[in-house]
Scaffold this motif. Sequence first.
Motif, PDB file in Angstrom:
ATOM      1  N   VAL A 115     -14.823 -34.024   6.154  1.00 46.34           N
ATOM      2  CA  VAL A 115     -14.360 -32.953   7.038  1.00 46.34           C
ATOM      3  C   VAL A 115     -12.899 -33.186   7.376  1.00 46.34           C
ATOM      4  O   VAL A 115     -12.457 -34.329   7.544  1.00 46.34           O
ATOM      5  CB  VAL A 115     -15.180 -32.929   8.356  1.00 46.34           C
ATOM      6  N   VAL A 116     -12.156 -32.092   7.482  1.00 44.54           N
ATOM      7  CA  VAL A 116     -10.789 -32.141   8.000  1.00 44.54           C
ATOM      8  C   VAL A 116     -10.710 -31.236   9.222  1.00 44.54           C
ATOM      9  O   VAL A 116     -11.154 -30.084   9.182  1.00 44.54           O
ATOM     10  CB  VAL A 116      -9.757 -31.705   6.946  1.00 44.54           C
ATOM     11  N   ILE A 117     -10.169 -31.775  10.305  1.00 41.02           N
ATOM     12  CA  ILE A 117      -9.928 -31.009  11.527  1.00 41.02           C
ATOM     13  C   ILE A 117      -8.432 -30.822  11.676  1.00 41.02           C
ATOM     14  O   ILE A 117      -7.672 -31.793  11.619  1.00 41.02           O
ATOM     15  CB  ILE A 117     -10.471 -31.759  12.760  1.00 41.02           C
ATOM     16  N   ASP A 118      -7.995 -29.600  11.888  1.00 41.80           N
ATOM     17  CA  ASP A 118      -6.564 -29.343  12.086  1.00 41.80           C
ATOM     18  C   ASP A 118      -6.315 -28.892  13.525  1.00 41.80           C
ATOM     19  O   ASP A 118      -6.656 -27.776  13.903  1.00 41.80           O
ATOM     20  CB  ASP A 118      -6.080 -28.270  11.102  1.00 41.80           C
ATOM     21  N   GLY A 150     -15.539 -30.841   2.327  1.00 41.63           N
ATOM     22  CA  GLY A 150     -16.573 -29.810   2.422  1.00 41.63           C
ATOM     23  C   GLY A 150     -16.544 -28.957   3.668  1.00 41.63           C
ATOM     24  O   GLY A 150     -17.362 -28.039   3.806  1.00 41.63           O
ATOM     25  N   HIS A 151     -15.619 -29.232   4.591  1.00 39.89           N
ATOM     26  CA  HIS A 151     -15.612 -28.473   5.847  1.00 39.89           C
ATOM     27  C   HIS A 151     -14.219 -28.577   6.472  1.00 39.89           C
ATOM     28  O   HIS A 151     -13.717 -29.681   6.703  1.00 39.89           O
ATOM     29  CB  HIS A 151     -16.669 -29.054   6.799  1.00 39.89           C
ATOM     30  N   HIS A 152     -13.616 -27.437   6.734  1.00 41.14           N
ATOM     31  CA  HIS A 152     -12.299 -27.373   7.384  1.00 41.14           C
ATOM     32  C   HIS A 152     -12.489 -26.774   8.771  1.00 41.14           C
ATOM     33  O   HIS A 152     -13.022 -25.673   8.918  1.00 41.14           O
ATOM     34  CB  HIS A 152     -11.340 -26.500   6.560  1.00 41.14           C
ATOM     35  N   VAL A 153     -12.043 -27.492   9.797  1.00 40.17           N
ATOM     36  CA  VAL A 153     -12.148 -27.020  11.180  1.00 40.17           C
ATOM     37  C   VAL A 153     -10.745 -26.845  11.730  1.00 40.17           C
ATOM     38  O   VAL A 153      -9.897 -27.744  11.602  1.00 40.17           O
ATOM     39  CB  VAL A 153     -12.925 -28.025  12.058  1.00 40.17           C
ATOM     40  N   ALA A 154     -10.480 -25.698  12.346  1.00 45.43           N
ATOM     41  CA  ALA A 154      -9.156 -25.457  12.913  1.00 45.43           C
ATOM     42  C   ALA A 154      -9.274 -24.962  14.346  1.00 45.43           C
ATOM     43  O   ALA A 154     -10.171 -24.177  14.679  1.00 45.43           O
ATOM     44  CB  ALA A 154      -8.376 -24.444  12.079  1.00 45.43           C
ATOM     45  N   LEU A 155      -8.354 -25.422  15.175  1.00 42.54           N
ATOM     46  CA  LEU A 155      -8.284 -24.985  16.564  1.00 42.54           C
ATOM     47  C   LEU A 155      -7.298 -23.830  16.670  1.00 42.54           C
ATOM     48  O   LEU A 155      -6.168 -23.923  16.185  1.00 42.54           O
ATOM     49  CB  LEU A 155      -7.828 -26.141  17.452  1.00 42.54           C
ATOM     50  N   ILE A 209     -13.054 -23.232   0.792  1.00 35.47           N
ATOM     51  CA  ILE A 209     -13.608 -24.349   1.561  1.00 35.47           C
ATOM     52  C   ILE A 209     -14.355 -23.810   2.778  1.00 35.47           C
ATOM     53  O   ILE A 209     -13.813 -23.006   3.546  1.00 35.47           O
ATOM     54  CB  ILE A 209     -12.474 -25.289   2.013  1.00 35.47           C
ATOM     55  N   PRO A 210     -15.610 -24.189   2.970  1.00 33.34           N
ATOM     56  CA  PRO A 210     -16.338 -23.774   4.173  1.00 33.34           C
ATOM     57  C   PRO A 210     -15.555 -24.166   5.426  1.00 33.34           C
ATOM     58  O   PRO A 210     -14.922 -25.232   5.458  1.00 33.34           O
ATOM     59  CB  PRO A 210     -17.660 -24.539   4.064  1.00 33.34           C
ATOM     60  N   PHE A 211     -15.616 -23.327   6.462  1.00 35.79           N
ATOM     61  CA  PHE A 211     -14.733 -23.539   7.613  1.00 35.79           C
ATOM     62  C   PHE A 211     -15.419 -23.181   8.928  1.00 35.79           C
ATOM     63  O   PHE A 211     -16.431 -22.473   8.972  1.00 35.79           O
ATOM     64  CB  PHE A 211     -13.459 -22.704   7.456  1.00 35.79           C
ATOM     65  N   SER A 212     -14.823 -23.669   9.986  1.00 37.94           N
ATOM     66  CA  SER A 212     -15.188 -23.294  11.349  1.00 37.94           C
ATOM     67  C   SER A 212     -13.902 -23.157  12.152  1.00 37.94           C
ATOM     68  O   SER A 212     -13.030 -24.036  12.087  1.00 37.94           O
ATOM     69  CB  SER A 212     -16.074 -24.362  12.009  1.00 37.94           C
ATOM     70  N   LEU A 213     -13.772 -22.063  12.888  1.00 37.19           N
ATOM     71  CA  LEU A 213     -12.619 -21.838  13.757  1.00 37.19           C
ATOM     72  C   LEU A 213     -13.066 -21.944  15.207  1.00 37.19           C
ATOM     73  O   LEU A 213     -14.076 -21.359  15.596  1.00 37.19           O
ATOM     74  CB  LEU A 213     -12.012 -20.457  13.506  1.00 37.19           C
ATOM     75  N   VAL A 214     -12.319 -22.687  15.997  1.00 36.11           N
ATOM     76  CA  VAL A 214     -12.602 -22.823  17.421  1.00 36.11           C
ATOM     77  C   VAL A 214     -11.459 -22.159  18.187  1.00 36.11           C
ATOM     78  O   VAL A 214     -10.330 -22.639  18.161  1.00 36.11           O
ATOM     79  CB  VAL A 214     -12.733 -24.299  17.840  1.00 36.11           C
ATOM     80  N   THR A 221     -22.902 -27.650  10.882  1.00 37.14           N
ATOM     81  CA  THR A 221     -22.828 -26.840   9.670  1.00 37.14           C
ATOM     82  C   THR A 221     -21.640 -25.884   9.770  1.00 37.14           C
ATOM     83  O   THR A 221     -21.429 -25.286  10.827  1.00 37.14           O
ATOM     84  CB  THR A 221     -24.122 -26.022   9.499  1.00 37.14           C
ATOM     85  N   PRO A 222     -20.845 -25.728   8.711  1.00 37.27           N
ATOM     86  CA  PRO A 222     -19.717 -24.800   8.771  1.00 37.27           C
ATOM     87  C   PRO A 222     -20.158 -23.407   9.211  1.00 37.27           C
ATOM     88  O   PRO A 222     -21.166 -22.877   8.739  1.00 37.27           O
ATOM     89  CB  PRO A 222     -19.191 -24.799   7.336  1.00 37.27           C
TER      90      PRO A 222
END
Length: 250
Positions: A53-56, A89-94, A123-128, A176-177
């Motif tokens: 996972v990568v968190i930006d 497998g998972h990109h998370v961005a604030l 790339i599967p992702f999640s935005l916060v 899970t993304p």
Amino acid sequence: MKIVVIGGTGLIGSKVVAGLGEHGHEAVAAAPNTGVNTLTGEGLAEALAGASVVIDVSNSPSFEDAAVLEFFETSTRNLLAAEKEAGVGHHVALSVVGTERRPDIGYFRAKIAQEKLIEDSAIPFSLVHATQFFEFARRIADGATDGDTVRMPPVAFQPIAGDEVARAVGRAAVGTPLNGRIEIAGPERFRMDEFFRDALTAWGDKREVVTDPHAHYFGAELGEPDLVPVDGATLGEIKYADWLGSAAAE
């Protein structure tokens, strides 16, 4: 699980790294001062090797419209390309609550551009999406200062503690993304002018808060709902007065 936190030495990033580490994850703080530069690509491949996972949570050093857009577009393109090569497998961005409602605000427009690059990648992702942080309240007041007065609009304002932002980002990263976004906000909704009037009193700050419907935030006038979630947001538990008391005690 190896999780790389871009911007991992900053306010939110350092909290994310600490929280993930406490839960047994290999959390790597990646920032220019650790040898990782997303604008030039320096150190990216090495940092991302073996990462799941990568968190930006990085931010632009300049909030000028052109500079902030250039930062988020260049940084995100380089980061996503490196993630693809590394098999992340998972990109998370604030990001920020309300970006899509006010694309005329330069900083929001830059975050929209960042999110589009993420959404368009494979790339599967999640935005916060978070509201403004308690920790930045003084900076917001300073930016609105005109002489001995602080000019604030009478619009809705729902700030949140940085610790709760970091926890939400960490939870998204190990889940899970979403291939979508969540919104987070503080537990209390204020009028922005009234919040800062009370806050300056609590700070012992002698500046006067003036209610001004035409006061600017990031160079634009705000409407009533621009900075707050519409519905369905996850709310924090820490109230500003309690947070301020805890911060003063440290």
